[in-house]
Design a protein around this motif. Structure first.
Motif, PDB file in Angstrom:
ATOM      1  N   ALA A 184     -21.362  11.955  65.342  1.00  0.00           N
ATOM      2  CA  ALA A 184     -20.512  11.898  63.793  1.00  0.00           C
ATOM      3  C   ALA A 184     -20.306  10.614  63.532  1.00  0.00           C
ATOM      4  N   ALA A 185     -19.862  10.078  64.041  1.00  0.00           N
ATOM      5  CA  ALA A 185     -19.196   8.132  64.056  1.00  0.00           C
ATOM      6  C   ALA A 185     -20.278   7.470  63.729  1.00  0.00           C
ATOM      7  N   LYS A 186     -21.004   7.186  64.521  1.00  0.00           N
ATOM      8  CA  LYS A 186     -22.044   6.302  64.912  1.00  0.00           C
ATOM      9  C   LYS A 186     -22.909   6.588  63.530  1.00  0.00           C
ATOM     10  N   ALA A 187     -23.410   8.361  63.613  1.00  0.00           N
ATOM     11  CA  ALA A 187     -24.004   8.612  61.864  1.00  0.00           C
ATOM     12  C   ALA A 187     -23.829   7.767  60.281  1.00  0.00           C
ATOM     13  N   ILE A 188     -22.284   8.179  60.803  1.00  0.00           N
ATOM     14  CA  ILE A 188     -21.056   7.606  59.491  1.00  0.00           C
ATOM     15  C   ILE A 188     -21.460   5.874  58.930  1.00  0.00           C
ATOM     16  N   ASN A 189     -21.223   5.407  60.587  1.00  0.00           N
ATOM     17  CA  ASN A 189     -21.570   3.544  60.606  1.00  0.00           C
ATOM     18  C   ASN A 189     -23.124   3.547  59.576  1.00  0.00           C
ATOM     19  N   ASP A 190     -24.097   3.660  60.543  1.00  0.00           N
ATOM     20  CA  ASP A 190     -25.238   3.529  60.295  1.00  0.00           C
ATOM     21  C   ASP A 190     -25.623   4.310  58.605  1.00  0.00           C
ATOM     22  N   ALA A 191     -24.913   5.365  57.940  1.00  0.00           N
ATOM     23  CA  ALA A 191     -24.982   5.597  56.907  1.00  0.00           C
ATOM     24  C   ALA A 191     -24.779   4.133  56.153  1.00  0.00           C
ATOM     25  N   LYS A 192     -23.265   4.335  56.414  1.00  0.00           N
ATOM     26  CA  LYS A 192     -22.910   2.873  55.504  1.00  0.00           C
ATOM     27  C   LYS A 192     -24.024   1.565  55.223  1.00  0.00           C
ATOM     28  N   LYS A 193     -24.475   1.121  56.647  1.00  0.00           N
ATOM     29  CA  LYS A 193     -25.167   0.038  56.528  1.00  0.00           C
ATOM     30  C   LYS A 193     -26.238   0.534  55.773  1.00  0.00           C
ATOM     31  N   LEU A 194     -26.644   1.345  56.075  1.00  0.00           N
ATOM     32  CA  LEU A 194     -28.290   1.691  56.034  1.00  0.00           C
ATOM     33  C   LEU A 194     -28.039   1.745  53.469  1.00  0.00           C
ATOM     34  N   VAL A 195     -26.904   2.530  52.976  1.00  0.00           N
ATOM     35  CA  VAL A 195     -26.897   2.341  52.201  1.00  0.00           C
ATOM     36  C   VAL A 195     -26.883   1.208  51.410  1.00  0.00           C
ATOM     37  N   ALA A 196     -25.991  -0.521  51.738  1.00  0.00           N
ATOM     38  CA  ALA A 196     -25.891  -0.870  51.803  1.00  0.00           C
ATOM     39  C   ALA A 196     -27.303  -1.292  51.712  1.00  0.00           C
ATOM     40  N   GLU A 197     -27.788  -1.867  52.734  1.00  0.00           N
ATOM     41  CA  GLU A 197     -29.492  -2.532  52.847  1.00  0.00           C
ATOM     42  C   GLU A 197     -30.020  -2.398  51.611  1.00  0.00           C
ATOM     43  N   ARG A 198     -29.661  -0.836  51.709  1.00  0.00           N
ATOM     44  CA  ARG A 198     -30.569  -0.109  50.190  1.00  0.00           C
ATOM     45  C   ARG A 198     -30.497  -0.840  48.643  1.00  0.00           C
ATOM     46  N   ASP A 199     -28.869  -0.529  48.542  1.00  0.00           N
ATOM     47  CA  ASP A 199     -29.113  -1.084  47.004  1.00  0.00           C
ATOM     48  C   ASP A 199     -29.021  -2.563  47.203  1.00  0.00           C
ATOM     49  N   LYS A 200     -29.378  -3.818  48.274  1.00  0.00           N
ATOM     50  CA  LYS A 200     -30.077  -5.194  47.978  1.00  0.00           C
ATOM     51  C   LYS A 200     -30.812  -4.657  48.113  1.00  0.00           C
ATOM     52  N   ASP A 201     -31.982  -4.164  48.301  1.00  0.00           N
ATOM     53  CA  ASP A 201     -33.808  -3.764  47.836  1.00  0.00           C
ATOM     54  C   ASP A 201     -33.727  -2.969  46.642  1.00  0.00           C
ATOM     55  N   GLY A 202     -32.656  -2.492  46.336  1.00  0.00           N
ATOM     56  CA  GLY A 202     -33.213  -2.046  44.749  1.00  0.00           C
ATOM     57  C   GLY A 202     -32.584  -2.746  43.638  1.00  0.00           C
ATOM     58  N   ALA A 203     -31.764  -3.722  43.968  1.00  0.00           N
ATOM     59  CA  ALA A 203     -32.188  -4.572  43.223  1.00  0.00           C
ATOM     60  C   ALA A 203     -32.753  -5.295  42.342  1.00  0.00           C
ATOM     61  N   ILE A 204     -33.654  -6.085  43.801  1.00  0.00           N
ATOM     62  CA  ILE A 204     -34.738  -6.922  43.740  1.00  0.00           C
ATOM     63  C   ILE A 204     -35.621  -6.179  43.021  1.00  0.00           C
ATOM     64  N   GLY A 205     -36.033  -5.153  44.062  1.00  0.00           N
ATOM     65  CA  GLY A 205     -37.257  -4.504  43.435  1.00  0.00           C
ATOM     66  C   GLY A 205     -36.805  -4.004  41.657  1.00  0.00           C
ATOM     67  N   ALA A 206     -35.595  -3.552  40.891  1.00  0.00           N
ATOM     68  CA  ALA A 206     -36.182  -3.337  39.985  1.00  0.00           C
ATOM     69  C   ALA A 206     -35.948  -4.018  38.733  1.00  0.00           C
ATOM     70  N   ALA A 207     -36.199  -5.651  39.325  1.00  0.00           N
ATOM     71  CA  ALA A 207     -36.547  -6.955  38.509  1.00  0.00           C
ATOM     72  C   ALA A 207     -38.149  -6.891  39.124  1.00  0.00           C
ATOM     73  N   ALA A 208     -38.568  -6.351  40.197  1.00  0.00           N
ATOM     74  CA  ALA A 208     -40.096  -7.010  40.145  1.00  0.00           C
ATOM     75  C   ALA A 208     -40.389  -5.771  38.910  1.00  0.00           C
ATOM     76  N   ALA A 209     -40.121  -5.063  39.249  1.00  0.00           N
ATOM     77  CA  ALA A 209     -40.626  -3.510  38.947  1.00  0.00           C
ATOM     78  C   ALA A 209     -40.589  -3.575  36.905  1.00  0.00           C
ATOM     79  N   GLN A 210     -39.962  -4.223  36.502  1.00  0.00           N
ATOM     80  CA  GLN A 210     -39.896  -4.537  35.251  1.00  0.00           C
ATOM     81  C   GLN A 210     -41.021  -5.058  34.390  1.00  0.00           C
ATOM     82  N   ARG A 211     -41.182  -6.436  35.288  1.00  0.00           N
ATOM     83  CA  ARG A 211     -42.418  -7.405  35.423  1.00  0.00           C
ATOM     84  C   ARG A 211     -43.907  -6.069  34.989  1.00  0.00           C
TER      85      ARG A 211
END
Length: 474
Positions: free
Chosen positions: A198-225
């Protein structure tokens, strides 16, 4: 014309034979296995079989040499609460589970079920299956680590199913489903593994959320264009497509209407032709059915009338014979009873007279052959009874209740008082013994007494009354 009775008798025998065959033709329901045992022949390997198993369909069961029974295919849910099972790491675990089993319908396994489970109740089969499941479940757990059991549940269930089903087939069962609930151990090892995961799953989930937030911002700009470019090109293409589609739609609608009209014409024509043919066939079938019905009803009515007449005739004959036999038996029984009664009465009378004659002969013999002495013996024996008869005549007269008025002023003519005359008259009312014997046509023996003659002393004659007879002892 052949006699109707043999024909009816033959029909009844045929009907009884058909009923017997029908009663021995057994159908097997879809939820059961029919087991035919007895003399069932040999198998493919030329060995004698103990039973023949049938699932579905029907089979003729020969009387006397074969019989049948059913095995129920209803699934049985067996709770298996395994406690303190030892794993390969020597850690004891609890594995609560539920197994669903049922009798197999495979050819070879059905034979095992017929040989080992026929006659057992569902509870007996469940207990037998539970023992097998417990043993195989412990064996599988002993060959696996706790991590494998807890994480790779499919592998665990596959191993359990393979081992358990292999053993269940030996008694004719198959495994339908295995459901394992929570697995626990007494040391808390599985719980610790769960916390770590459970602890390993929680840490992996937090890391994955941060990476997904970054990719989301970049993708939003490219998507608008890309959106603006794509929308312009898409609008241009959409207008062209709409025009071409409108042309295609118009052409397709025209062709569709043409095809629909042609199909409607063909369908209407075919429908009318088929309706006419169906009506013609129906008329012909009704006519043939009516002719067959009339013929069958006529034959049935004729057969019923003949059979009922024959049956009634036979019943009347049997009834007349039975009544004649009963009357004959009743008359014979009454005659036998009357004869037996009269014969018994005759034998009884003969026995009484025989015994009396024998008794009289013995009395005469006892009296030395003298009939007079024998008569004296008999009278001496009955004297007490004769005296009792005379006494009985005056026994119940209550003398103390009799009142006699006797002034005795002048005395009686013979010197007796009125009281003495009353008592003398009462005693004279008792019949003398000699007169009783004379009334019966007999003579009183002289040894019992005799009348006084005229030569007796005058004093004795005067002492007796004018109507009295005096007896003297012999």
């Amino acid at each position: 014309m052949p006699p109707i009775v043999p024909i009816i008798f033959g029909i009844l025998i045929l009907f009884a034979l058909v009923l017997m065959i029908a009663s021995r033709y057994k159908k097997c329901p879809s939820d059961k296995i029919m087991v035919i045992y007895g003399k069932v022949g040999k198998g493919k390997d030329n060995t004698t079989r103990a039973a023949k198993c049938i699932h579905g369909g029907a089979k003729f069961v020969w009387p006397l040499i074969q019989s049948y029974a059913f095995l129920d295919l209803t699934p049985m849910s067996i709770p298996v609460d395994l406690r303190n099972a030892l794993s390969r790491q020597n850690i004891r675990i609890d594995v609560p589970s539920r197994f669903t089993v049922g009798i197999s319908t495979e050819q070879g396994i059905m034979q095992n079920a017929a040989e080992r489970l026929l006659g057992l109740s569902l509870n007996d089969i469940q207990e037998l299956s539970k023992d097998i499941i417990f043993g195989q479940l412990r064996l599988v757990i002993a060959q696996m680590d706790i991590e494998e059991i807890n994480t790779d549940r499919d592998k665990f269930l596959e191993a359990v199913s393979h081992n358990v089903e292999t053993e269940l087939k030996k008694i004719g069962l198959r495994l339908i489903n295995v459901n394992v609930t929570d697995i626990e151990d007494e040391s808390g090892y599985i719980q610790a593994l769960g916390k770590e995961a459970a602890a390993k799953a929680i840490n992996d989930a937090k890391k994955l959320v941060a990476e997904r937030d970054k990719d989301g911002a970049i993708g939003a700009a490219a998507a608008q264009r890309d959106q603006r470019v794509s929308v312009s090109a898409a609008n241009s293409e959409a207008i062209k497509g709409e025009n071409a589609a409108a042309i295609e739609i118009a052409q397709s609608a025209a062709a569709r209407k043409e095809k629909e009209a042609e199909a409607l014409r063909i369908a209407t024509s075919a429908e009318k032709i088929q309706a006419a043919k169906a009506l013609e066939d129906a008329y012909a079938a009704e006519e043939a059915a009516e002719r067959a019905r009339k013929s069958r009803e006529s034959a049935t009515l004729e057969a019923d009338v003949i059979v009922q007449a024959e049956i009634r005739k036979r019943q009347l004959e049997l009834q007349a014979e039975a009544e004649a036999e009963q009357a004959r038996l009743r008359a014979r029984g009454e005659a036998d009873a009357i004869y037996a009664k009269m014969e018994a009465e005759a034998r009884g009378m003969e026995e009484i007279l025989t015994k009396q004659a024998a008794g009289f002969a013995k009395i005469v013999a006892a009296a030395g052959g003298s009939a007079t002495d024998a008569l004296r013996l008999m009278l001496a024996d009955k004297m007490e009874d004769l005296m009792r008869v005379q006494v009985e005549a005056v026994k119940n007269i209550k003398i103390d209740k009799v009142t006699v008025w006797d002034s005795n002023a002048n005395g009686g003519a013979d010197g007796k008082t009125a009281t003495a005359g009353f008592l003398s008259g009462m005693m004279k009312s008792i019949p003398p013994m000699n007169e009783l014997f004379e009334m019966a046509g007999m003579k009183l023996p002289e040894f019992l007494g005799k009348k006084e003659s005229a030569a007796e002393p005058a004093a004795e004659s005067a002492s007796a009354g004018p109507d009295e007879t005096k007896y003297v002892e012999a």
